[in-house]
Design an enzyme around this catalytic site. Structure first.
Site, PDB file in Angstrom:
ATOM      1  CG  LEU A  38      41.944  34.263  37.110  1.00 33.26           C
ATOM      2  CD1 LEU A  38      41.276  33.128  36.228  1.00 33.26           C
ATOM      3  CD2 LEU A  38      43.289  34.905  36.646  1.00 33.26           C
ATOM      4  CG  ASP A  39      43.412  39.939  40.397  1.00 32.60           C
ATOM      5  OD1 ASP A  39      43.814  39.555  41.373  1.00 32.60           O
ATOM      6  OD2 ASP A  39      44.317  41.089  39.703  1.00 32.60           O
ATOM      7  N   PRO A  40      38.629  39.045  40.913  1.00 33.47           N
ATOM      8  CG  PRO A  40      37.659  40.228  42.541  1.00 33.47           C
ATOM      9  CD  PRO A  40      39.505  39.625  42.176  1.00 33.47           C
ATOM     10  CB  ALA A  42      41.483  38.374  35.675  1.00 35.31           C
ATOM     11  NE  ARG A 173      46.088  42.612  40.598  1.00 34.76           N
ATOM     12  CZ  ARG A 173      45.783  43.509  42.074  1.00 34.76           C
ATOM     13  NH1 ARG A 173      45.988  44.602  42.461  1.00 34.76           N
ATOM     14  NH2 ARG A 173      45.963  41.597  42.586  1.00 34.76           N
TER      15      ARG A 173
END
Length: 296
Positions: A38-40, A42, A173
């Site tokens: 997961l992206d930061p 998210a 994204r």
């Protein structure tokens, strides 16, 4: 060893690895791994496997995922989300549910997607995000993705809320940017929440704080076979267990009967999970990944 799986509801602002390392240290695990990244920015489901449970990651990491997200229209950032810098602005056309549904329909199914520069994919051993931070952009090959469900949740003044169920490898994204472009404007994600990851969708999530607080007592730690319940099961005799421990195939009956090449959960006579075997053409079970912490 703290063998098991803990399903975290990752907080915003932490990387997946940062979350993993905090949990690993709290539990005193020697090794750990996460299922999906997961992206930061998210939040949401991040299954963490500790010690021997890391051996099940290869069996479950290709599962589908569900995301809830918000696309802010009219501005595009260099990262595709709210953590980046605005690099483009555009007017937002009048939107209604019918027009948005027409755009979303084109994104459902199997298609190609170009990965973003701000990703952990590597080029010549260097992650793309490191190149992007230096202002370097390289060509990326489009990859096949599958959007199984894409639905409109809400329309707001300059944003849309969406839900997406997709196969592994989909960058939400990029999907958000592409949807904004198809609507005649630009956009970026301001919210990204992973609701579930197969096959963990029916397992409980806990907050990072709760996980850290209960680590000393082993709280919230699920058994290594928790996400494997969809596989056939075979119970071994003591003699078969000893053979399996030496890498030998055994003639054990699995329920339901698995097709050739499928994985089978195998258990010791006392019901302890031993690991995974593969169903051979002759019906025998060939051990593949064993949990060495299990009793012999």
């Amino acid at each position: 060893m703290p063998t098991g799986i803990i399903v975290i509801n990752k907080p915003r602002g932490l990387t997946s690895n940062g979350t993993l390392q905090r949990v690993r240290k709290a539990f005193g695990a020697k090794s750990a791994g996460h299922v999906g990244t997961l992206d930061p920015m998210a939040t949401g489901m991040l299954p963490l496997c500790l010690d021997e449970a890391t051996k099940v990651i290869a069996e479950v990491e290709s599962g589908g995922k569900c995301y809830e997200f918000t696309v802010e229209l009219g501005t595009r950032t260099d990262t595709g989300d709210a953590d980046g810098e605005v690099v483009e602005r555009a007017a937002v056309p009048a939107l209604d549910a019918a027009r948005i549904e027409g755009v979303l329909a084109a994104f459902r199914g199997t298609q190609k997607q170009v990965p973003p520069m701000y990703s952990a994919l590597k080029r010549d051993g260097r992650p793309l995000y490191a190149l992007a931070r230096q202002g370097i952009e390289v060509e990326r090959e489009a990859r096949t993705i599958e959007i199984r469900r894409l639905a409109l949740v809400a329309i707001r003044e300059s944003a849309i809320d969406l839900v997406c169920e997709c196969a592994k490898g989909t960058y939400i994204r990029v999907l958000g940017e592409d949807i904004a472009r198809a609507l005649g404007t630009v956009g970026h994600l301001t919210r990204l929440h992973r609701a579930w990851v197969e096959p963990f969708q029916d397992l409980p999530m806990c907050s990072l704080e709760t996980a850290l607080e209960g680590a000393g007592q082993g709280h919230n730690l699920l058994p290594a076979d928790a996400p494997l319940q969809g596989l056939a099961r075979a119970s071994l005799t003591a003699e078969q267990l000893a053979a399996v421990r030496h890498g030998q195939a055994v003639q054990a009956e699995a329920h339901p009967r698995p097709p050739q090449g499928r994985r089978v959960r195998i258990y010791a006579p006392d019901g302890v999970f031993v690991g995974l075997a593969e169903a051979r053409p002759d019906g025998w079970l060939q051990p593949r990944r064993l949990i060495h912490a299990a009793a012999m």
